[in-house]
Design an enzyme around this catalytic site. Structure first.
Site, PDB file in Angstrom:
ATOM      1  N   LYS A  55      -7.111   8.808  -2.651  1.00 18.66           N
ATOM      2  CA  LYS A  55      -8.389   9.122  -1.909  1.00 18.66           C
ATOM      3  C   LYS A  55      -8.801  10.424  -2.343  1.00 18.66           C
ATOM      4  O   LYS A  55      -9.855  10.718  -2.280  1.00 18.66           O
ATOM      5  CB  LYS A  55      -8.698   8.632  -0.531  1.00 18.66           C
ATOM      6  N   SER A 305      -0.707   3.639  -3.918  1.00 17.51           N
ATOM      7  CA  SER A 305      -1.707   4.132  -3.528  1.00 17.51           C
ATOM      8  C   SER A 305      -1.617   5.460  -2.404  1.00 17.51           C
ATOM      9  O   SER A 305      -2.415   6.143  -2.337  1.00 17.51           O
ATOM     10  CB  SER A 305      -2.791   2.956  -3.130  1.00 17.51           C
TER      11      SER A 305
END
Length: 316
Positions: A55, A305
């Site tokens: 992110k 991730s």
């Protein structure tokens, strides 16, 4: 389509733009896991990224693309976790304020991260309506620019830089896998892969307890998430509209994994690779192991991730 998707040149420009904000994360492999899986897996370790998740890329890109006028009033978002921390950090590096609406039940480690990066947390009831109305109030009060967590072109463009690095370092892949929640990482990954090598299949992993992307993919229309129940707390959100269009065009399949399978895959990575990942991050490997025939003898890139997990609450 209201606006064109980022071009390969746009994604490369985003990669240049966010250099001061990110790490180029390593690719790791494990011969023990390869043996279990029956294929060669190359793990792109975004769990080692700034803020502990991919992110950081999208948030940095979105902040850097603001006008000087917008920057003065800062940025705002609603997020239960990694996007919250990523935006707070990007804002701090840019020297601007950030206002983060977080559900009251967000993991403590994720609230700590936001505070640590200087973000102002505004708590709300843990449901989407409360998140959205609280955010509207914050934006009205502060004049801050809303940076959505995934359904936003500048964010998708930033997330797309992860696959750019993966394919620069490991161009000979047959398949690339990423988890899917809101779809920013998956959409960006699919777009980059389509540009660099459309022969590579892009396959998503999704928790069986939060399978709106799977349902939407097969129905050909968005089926909103309702009452998700999974250990993969980063993948509870509904699929974004922009990302769904990308997924329909460029993703081959979405495979599901149950919570026991996700926990098993998570444990496998801890034990064999000695690295920290969060449950959401284990979903693609869990989906691969649940569908091994499909991957036999292939070279598979998996985007790990993130690694923001409360170590006091490990599921094993």
């Amino acid at each position: 389509m209201s606006q064109p998707y980022p071009s390969l040149a746009d994604i490369k420009a985003a990669h240049e733009r966010i250099q001061p904000f990110i790490h180029r994360t390593p690719i790791l492999s494990s011969s023990a896991i390869n043996k279990i899986a029956g294929c060669k897996i190359f793990f792109k370790c975004e769990n080692f990224q700034k803020v502990g998740a991919f992110k950081a890329r999208g948030a940095a890109n979105a902040v850097m693309k603001l006008t000087e006028e917008q920057k003065k009033k800062g940025v705002a978002t609603h997020s239960s976790g990694n996007h919250a921390a990523a935006l707070a950090r990007a804002a701090r590096v840019a020297g601007i304020p950030s206002f983060i609406v977080m559900p009251s039940n967000a993991p403590e480690i994720k609230k700590k991260a936001v505070k640590g990066y200087g973000g102002e947390i505004i708590e709300c009831e843990p449901n989407l309506k409360a998140r959205e109305t609280t955010l509207e109030e914050v934006v009205a009060r502060t004049g801050a620019t809303f940076i959505p967590p995934y359904d936003f072109m500048d964010v998708i463009e930033g997330q797309a830089t992860c696959a750019l690095e993966l394919l620069e370092d490991q161009p000979d892949l047959d398949i690339i896998m990423a988890p899917v929640g809101g779809g920013g990482l998956l959409g960006g990954t699919a777009l980059t892969t389509h540009y660099l090598n459309p022969e590579i299949e892009v396959i998503a992993g999704e928790p069986a307890g939060a399978d709106d992307a799977f349902q939407s993919f097969h129905a050909g229309k968005i089926i909103p998430q309702s009452g998700p129940n999974t250990i993969a707390d980063g993948l509870l959100t509904s699929l974004g509209v922009l990302n769904f269009q990308l997924i329909q065009q460029y993703v081959s399949d979405i495979l599901l994994a149950t919570d026991p399978q996700i926990i098993e895959a998570m444990r496998l990575i801890y034990e064999r690779m000695k690295i920290v990942i969060e449950p959401s991050c284990a979903v693609p490997l869990a989906a691969l192991l649940a569908n091994q025939d499909r991957f036999q003898g292939k070279k598979v890139g998996i985007i790990l991730s993130g690694g923001n997990v409360d170590l006091g609450k490990l599921p094993f």
